[in-house]
Design an enzyme around this catalytic site. Structure first.
Site, PDB file in Angstrom:
ATOM      1  N   TRP A 187       0.914  -1.178   0.086  1.00 40.71           N
ATOM      2  CA  TRP A 187       0.069  -0.009  -0.198  1.00 40.71           C
ATOM      3  C   TRP A 187       0.827   1.235  -0.055  1.00 40.71           C
ATOM      4  O   TRP A 187       1.616   1.384   0.689  1.00 40.71           O
ATOM      5  CB  TRP A 187      -0.912  -0.007   1.220  1.00 40.71           C
ATOM      6  CG  TRP A 187      -1.700   1.389   1.332  1.00 40.71           C
ATOM      7  CD1 TRP A 187      -2.731   1.702   0.477  1.00 40.71           C
ATOM      8  CD2 TRP A 187      -1.332   2.494   1.930  1.00 40.71           C
ATOM      9  NE1 TRP A 187      -3.057   3.041   0.601  1.00 40.71           N
ATOM     10  CE2 TRP A 187      -2.324   3.564   1.545  1.00 40.71           C
ATOM     11  CE3 TRP A 187      -0.476   2.886   3.040  1.00 40.71           C
ATOM     12  CZ2 TRP A 187      -2.245   4.730   2.139  1.00 40.71           C
ATOM     13  CZ3 TRP A 187      -0.287   3.956   3.506  1.00 40.71           C
ATOM     14  CH2 TRP A 187      -1.254   5.212   2.795  1.00 40.71           C
ATOM     15  N   GLU A 228      -2.978  -2.935  -2.500  1.00 39.90           N
ATOM     16  CA  GLU A 228      -4.110  -2.530  -1.890  1.00 39.90           C
ATOM     17  C   GLU A 228      -4.541  -1.069  -2.413  1.00 39.90           C
ATOM     18  O   GLU A 228      -3.836   0.066  -2.334  1.00 39.90           O
ATOM     19  CB  GLU A 228      -3.639  -2.519  -0.474  1.00 39.90           C
ATOM     20  CG  GLU A 228      -4.906  -1.797   0.634  1.00 39.90           C
ATOM     21  CD  GLU A 228      -4.621  -1.718   2.015  1.00 39.90           C
ATOM     22  OE1 GLU A 228      -3.520  -2.149   2.263  1.00 39.90           O
ATOM     23  OE2 GLU A 228      -5.610  -1.420   2.837  1.00 39.90           O
ATOM     24  N   LYS A 230      -7.160   2.465  -2.846  1.00 40.44           N
ATOM     25  CA  LYS A 230      -7.828   3.201  -2.002  1.00 40.44           C
ATOM     26  C   LYS A 230      -8.720   4.207  -2.713  1.00 40.44           C
ATOM     27  O   LYS A 230      -8.232   4.806  -3.723  1.00 40.44           O
ATOM     28  CB  LYS A 230      -6.872   3.893  -0.930  1.00 40.44           C
ATOM     29  CG  LYS A 230      -7.013   4.828   0.000  1.00 40.44           C
ATOM     30  CD  LYS A 230      -6.243   4.691   1.106  1.00 40.44           C
ATOM     31  CE  LYS A 230      -6.481   5.695   2.235  1.00 40.44           C
ATOM     32  NZ  LYS A 230      -5.749   5.707   3.413  1.00 40.44           N
ATOM     33  N   ASP A 261      -9.523  -3.332   1.332  1.00 40.65           N
ATOM     34  CA  ASP A 261      -9.570  -2.680   2.835  1.00 40.65           C
ATOM     35  C   ASP A 261     -11.103  -2.000   2.726  1.00 40.65           C
ATOM     36  O   ASP A 261     -11.702  -1.338   2.237  1.00 40.65           O
ATOM     37  CB  ASP A 261      -8.651  -1.547   2.872  1.00 40.65           C
ATOM     38  CG  ASP A 261      -8.641  -0.891   4.282  1.00 40.65           C
ATOM     39  OD1 ASP A 261      -9.772  -0.471   4.641  1.00 40.65           O
ATOM     40  OD2 ASP A 261      -7.467  -0.895   4.995  1.00 40.65           O
ATOM     41  N   HIS A 264     -11.970   1.561   2.243  1.00 42.06           N
ATOM     42  CA  HIS A 264     -11.154   2.184   1.338  1.00 42.06           C
ATOM     43  C   HIS A 264     -12.326   2.621  -0.060  1.00 42.06           C
ATOM     44  O   HIS A 264     -11.584   2.736  -1.101  1.00 42.06           O
ATOM     45  CB  HIS A 264      -9.837   1.344   0.836  1.00 42.06           C
ATOM     46  CG  HIS A 264      -8.854   1.855   1.736  1.00 42.06           C
ATOM     47  ND1 HIS A 264      -7.394   1.196   1.491  1.00 42.06           N
ATOM     48  CD2 HIS A 264      -8.767   2.300   2.881  1.00 42.06           C
ATOM     49  CE1 HIS A 264      -6.603   1.423   2.293  1.00 42.06           C
ATOM     50  NE2 HIS A 264      -7.612   2.221   3.393  1.00 42.06           N
ATOM     51  N   HIS A 288      -8.507  -6.438   4.333  1.00 42.90           N
ATOM     52  CA  HIS A 288      -8.288  -5.605   5.786  1.00 42.90           C
ATOM     53  C   HIS A 288      -9.688  -5.358   5.960  1.00 42.90           C
ATOM     54  O   HIS A 288     -10.172  -4.343   5.454  1.00 42.90           O
ATOM     55  CB  HIS A 288      -7.602  -4.418   5.267  1.00 42.90           C
ATOM     56  CG  HIS A 288      -6.138  -4.408   5.015  1.00 42.90           C
ATOM     57  ND1 HIS A 288      -5.327  -3.511   4.893  1.00 42.90           N
ATOM     58  CD2 HIS A 288      -5.381  -5.856   5.189  1.00 42.90           C
ATOM     59  CE1 HIS A 288      -3.925  -4.159   4.952  1.00 42.90           C
ATOM     60  NE2 HIS A 288      -4.014  -5.184   5.021  1.00 42.90           N
ATOM     61  N   ASP A 296     -12.815   6.809   5.941  1.00 43.50           N
ATOM     62  CA  ASP A 296     -11.508   5.670   6.272  1.00 43.50           C
ATOM     63  C   ASP A 296     -10.895   5.960   7.580  1.00 43.50           C
ATOM     64  O   ASP A 296      -9.807   6.111   7.800  1.00 43.50           O
ATOM     65  CB  ASP A 296     -10.564   5.977   5.234  1.00 43.50           C
ATOM     66  CG  ASP A 296      -9.542   4.633   5.577  1.00 43.50           C
ATOM     67  OD1 ASP A 296      -9.750   3.527   5.939  1.00 43.50           O
ATOM     68  OD2 ASP A 296      -8.187   4.837   5.001  1.00 43.50           O
ATOM     69  N   ASP A 298     -10.692   3.931  10.214  1.00 46.68           N
ATOM     70  CA  ASP A 298      -9.885   2.716  10.950  1.00 46.68           C
ATOM     71  C   ASP A 298     -10.276   2.541  12.394  1.00 46.68           C
ATOM     72  O   ASP A 298      -9.374   2.262  13.299  1.00 46.68           O
ATOM     73  CB  ASP A 298      -8.494   2.858  10.748  1.00 46.68           C
ATOM     74  CG  ASP A 298      -8.014   2.806   9.282  1.00 46.68           C
ATOM     75  OD1 ASP A 298      -7.966   1.501   8.955  1.00 46.68           O
ATOM     76  OD2 ASP A 298      -7.715   3.504   8.871  1.00 46.68           O
ATOM     77  N   ASP A 328      -7.457  -4.234   9.852  1.00 43.28           N
ATOM     78  CA  ASP A 328      -6.750  -3.091   9.790  1.00 43.28           C
ATOM     79  C   ASP A 328      -7.277  -1.962  10.455  1.00 43.28           C
ATOM     80  O   ASP A 328      -8.236  -1.409   9.957  1.00 43.28           O
ATOM     81  CB  ASP A 328      -6.379  -2.786   8.475  1.00 43.28           C
ATOM     82  CG  ASP A 328      -5.420  -1.563   8.118  1.00 43.28           C
ATOM     83  OD1 ASP A 328      -5.056  -1.181   9.000  1.00 43.28           O
ATOM     84  OD2 ASP A 328      -5.457  -0.982   6.824  1.00 43.28           O
TER      85      ASP A 328
HETATM   86  C1  RNT Z   1      -3.725   2.613   4.460  1.00 45.26           C
HETATM   87  C2  RNT Z   1      -4.063   1.366   4.275  1.00 45.26           C
HETATM   88  C3  RNT Z   1      -2.830   0.517   4.836  1.00 45.26           C
HETATM   89  C4  RNT Z   1      -2.440   0.662   6.279  1.00 45.26           C
HETATM   90  C5  RNT Z   1      -1.617  -0.213   6.624  1.00 45.26           C
HETATM   91  C6  RNT Z   1      -1.059   0.166   8.359  1.00 45.26           C
HETATM   92  O1  RNT Z   1      -4.758   3.455   4.338  1.00 45.26           O
HETATM   93  O2  RNT Z   1      -5.201   0.742   4.770  1.00 45.26           O
HETATM   94  O3  RNT Z   1      -3.294  -1.008   4.708  1.00 45.26           O
HETATM   95  O4  RNT Z   1      -3.337   1.031   7.263  1.00 45.26           O
HETATM   96  O5  RNT Z   1      -0.286  -0.472   6.206  1.00 45.26           O
HETATM   97 ZN    ZN Z   2      -5.420  -1.311   4.815  1.00 41.00          ZN
END
Ligand code: RNT
Ligand code: ZN
Length: 421
Positions: A187, A228, A230, A261, A264, A288, A296, A298, A328
Site C-alpha cells: 500500500w 491495496e 484506496k 480494505d 477504502h 483488510h 476511512d 480505521d 486493519d
Molecule cells: C492505509 C492502508 C494500509 C495501512 C497499513 C498500516 O490506508 O489501509 O493498509 O492501514 O498498512
Molecule cells: Zn488497509
C-alpha cells in the site's frame, strides 16, 4: 465467569435447534477453527514502529488518542500480542510492517534484511503462527513529497523500489521459515491533495515500479503478493495513484492478489458485493477488515452488518480457501490489547454466524424464485441460538467465553501497561 457446565448444556440445545434447520454446528466449528485471522501489529503502538527516527509525516496514517501503555519496544509489543492472542479462540497470524524491524543502529528501509526480523520470526515459531508482511511506504522523509513508487524523482522512486524488493525477500523468508505463505501487501500513500493536471503519468510510473519490484520470482508456497488500493486519503483527497481500478487491472494481468480494505471505498459501498466480482478473475484476495466511521477512520471492528455481510459472502460463495483475512484499524483512545481482542473476536463471531446460516435452503429458495421464503428464513435465522455455539467454541478453545476476557486485560493493564511511562 462462565458456568462451564451451563455452556455445554446450552450448546447441546443449540446444536439440536440448528440441526432442525439442517445446520451441523460441529462442522461449522471445524471450519471456523481452520481460519486464521492476521492480527495487525500496528494496533499495539499506534502505527509507530521502532525505527526511532524523528517522526516523519507522509501517508496520512494517523492514530488518534493517548490511552496509556502503548508498546515502546518490540518485546513489549510481542508481550501485548501474546496477551491478546491468549483471549482469542483459534490459531491466527501476525501481520507485520517493515517499520517494526529490529535493527541495532540505523538501517534504512532499502537495506532491510531478513535478519532484522529474526526475533519476530522466532516469536512466531514459538507461538505457532504464520506471518504476513508489509513494506512501509509512509512515515519516512522520502515519503514527505506525497509520492513514493510513483515519484517523478528517480532517486526517490529508486529508494522505494529497493525497499519493495527487500521486503519481498523478507516476506518469502518468513514464509519459508514458518512453513506458511506470507502475504506481502503493498500500500502506498501516493496522490494529490488538490486537482491534478495529469492523472496518467504517476500511474505509468507506478506500473513500472511494481514491475521492477515484482520481477523476482518466488514460490507461491512462500510468498503471495497483494496490492491495496484506496479511494482517497488525508493529503490525497483529489487523486490516489493506486486506485482500486488500477490495482484490479494490475492484479488480473499479473496474477497477484488484490487487497480490499473495507474502509477504502465510498462509504455507501459494501465490500461484500465485490468479493464474487473480483474472484471471478483472481485466484486469491486479501481483506483488510476495518470500520470506517463516515470516512476511512480505521475504528475498531465490531459485529456490524457490513462485517456480517462480508463473512456471509466468504461462506455462501465457498471462498474461504481463497481469501486471506487481515485486520486493519488503529485506535489509540482505548486499551490497545482490548482493541485487538474486540476486533478479532467480532470477526470470528461474524464468520461463525455465516457458517451457521442455513445457506442451502436459502439458495434453493432463491433459485426457485421464492423470495418470500428467502426473506422469512433470513430473518428467522437471525435469532437462532448463536451465543450458545460461540461460548461453547471459546470454552473448548480454552479462552474466556464471555466478557470475562476483559478482567484479564484490566489485570494486564494494572500489572504491565500502566507501568510504561
Ligand atoms: C492505509 C492502508 C494500509 C495501512 C497499513 C498500516 O490506508 O489501509 O493498509 O492501514 O498498512
Ligand atoms: Zn488497509
Amino acid at each position: 465467569m462462565t458456568d462451564t457446565a451451563g455452556v455445554s448444556k446450552a450448546y447441546e440445545g443449540a446444536k439440536q435447534r440448528y440441526a432442525d434447520c439442517g445446520v451441523d454446528t460441529e462442522r461449522a466449528l471445524e471450519r471456523l477453527a481452520a481460519v486464521a485471522i492476521s492480527l495487525h501489529c500496528w494496533q499495539g503502538d499506534d502505527v509507530g514502529g521502532f525505527e526511532h527516527t524523528a517522526a516523519a509525516s507522509g501517508g496520512g496514517i494517523q492514530a488518534t488518542g493517548n490511552y496509556p501503555g502503548k508498546a515502546r519496544t518490540a518485546d513489549e509489543l510481542r508481550a501485548d500480542l501474546d496477551k491478546a492472542i491468549s483471549l482469542i479462540p483459534g490459531t491466527h497470524r501476525l501481520n507485520l510492517h517493515a517499520m517494526y524491524a529490529e535493527t541495532a543502529g540505523r538501517v534504512d528501509r532499502n537495506q532491510l534484511q531478513p535478519e532484522h526480523f529474526g526475533a519476530w520470526i522466532d516469536w512466531a515459531k514459538a507461538a505457532g503462527v504464520g506471518m504476513d508482511f508489509n513494506p512501509t511506504y509512509f512515515a519516512h522523509p522520502l515519503a514527505d513529497s506525497g509520492f513514493t513508487l510513483s515519484s517523478r524523482d528517480e532517486a526517490v522512486r529508486r529508494f522505494w523500489v529497493e525497499h519493495g524488493i527487500a521486503c519481498r525477500r523478507i516476506a518469502a523468508h518468513m514464509g519459508e521459515q514458518l512453513g506458511s505463505a506470507s502475504v506481502h501487501n503493498i500500500w502506498i500513500p501516493d496522490g494529490f491533495k488538490d486537482l491534478p493536471a495529469d492523472r496518467r503519468r504517476p500511474r505509468e510510473i507506478l506500473q513500472r515500479s511494481l514491475d521492477e519490484i515484482l520481477a523476482e520470482r518466488f514460490e507461491r508456497r512462500h510468498l503471495l503478493d497483494s496490492l491495496e488500493g484506496k479511494l482517497f486519503g488525508i493529503g490525497s483527497e483529489s487523486y490516489v495513484v493506486g486506485s482500486h481500478e488500477f490495482y484490479l487491472g494490475y492484479a488480473v494481468r499479473n496474477r497477484t492478489l488484490l487487497c480490499l480494505d473495507t474502509g477504502h471505498f465510498h462509504p455507501t459501498e459494501e465490500v461484500a458485493d465485490k468479493i464474487s466480482a473480483v474472484l471471478a478473475f483472481l485466484d486469491e484476495i486479501l481483506l483488510h477488515v476495518s470500520r470506517g466511521v463516515r470516512w476511512d477512520s480505521d475504528h475498531v471492528v465490531i459485529l456490524s452488518d457490513p462485517l456480517r455481510h462480508l463473512m456471509q459472502e466468504l461462506v455462501r460463495g465457498d471462498y474461504l480457501g481463497r481469501v486471506h483475512i487481515g485486520l486493519d484499524y488503529f485506535d489509540a483512545s482505548i486499551n490497545r490489547v482490548a482493541a485487538w481482542v474486540i476486533g478479532t473476536r467480532c470477526t470470528l463471531k461474524a464468520l461463525l454466524l455465516a457458517l451457521l446460516e442455513p445457506t442451502a435452503p436459502l439458495q434453493r429458495m432463491e433459485a426457485e424464485g421464492d423470495y418470500t421464503g428467502r426473506l422469512a428464513l433470513l430473518e428467522e435465522a437471525k435469532t437462532l441460538p448463536f451465543p450458545a455455539v460461540w461460548e461453547y467454541y471459546c470454552q473448548r478453545s480454552g479462552v474466556p467465553a464471555d466478557a470475562g476476557w476483559l478482567d484479564e486485560v484490566r489485570q494486564y493493564e494494572r500489572d504491565v501497561l500502566r507501568k510504561r511511562t
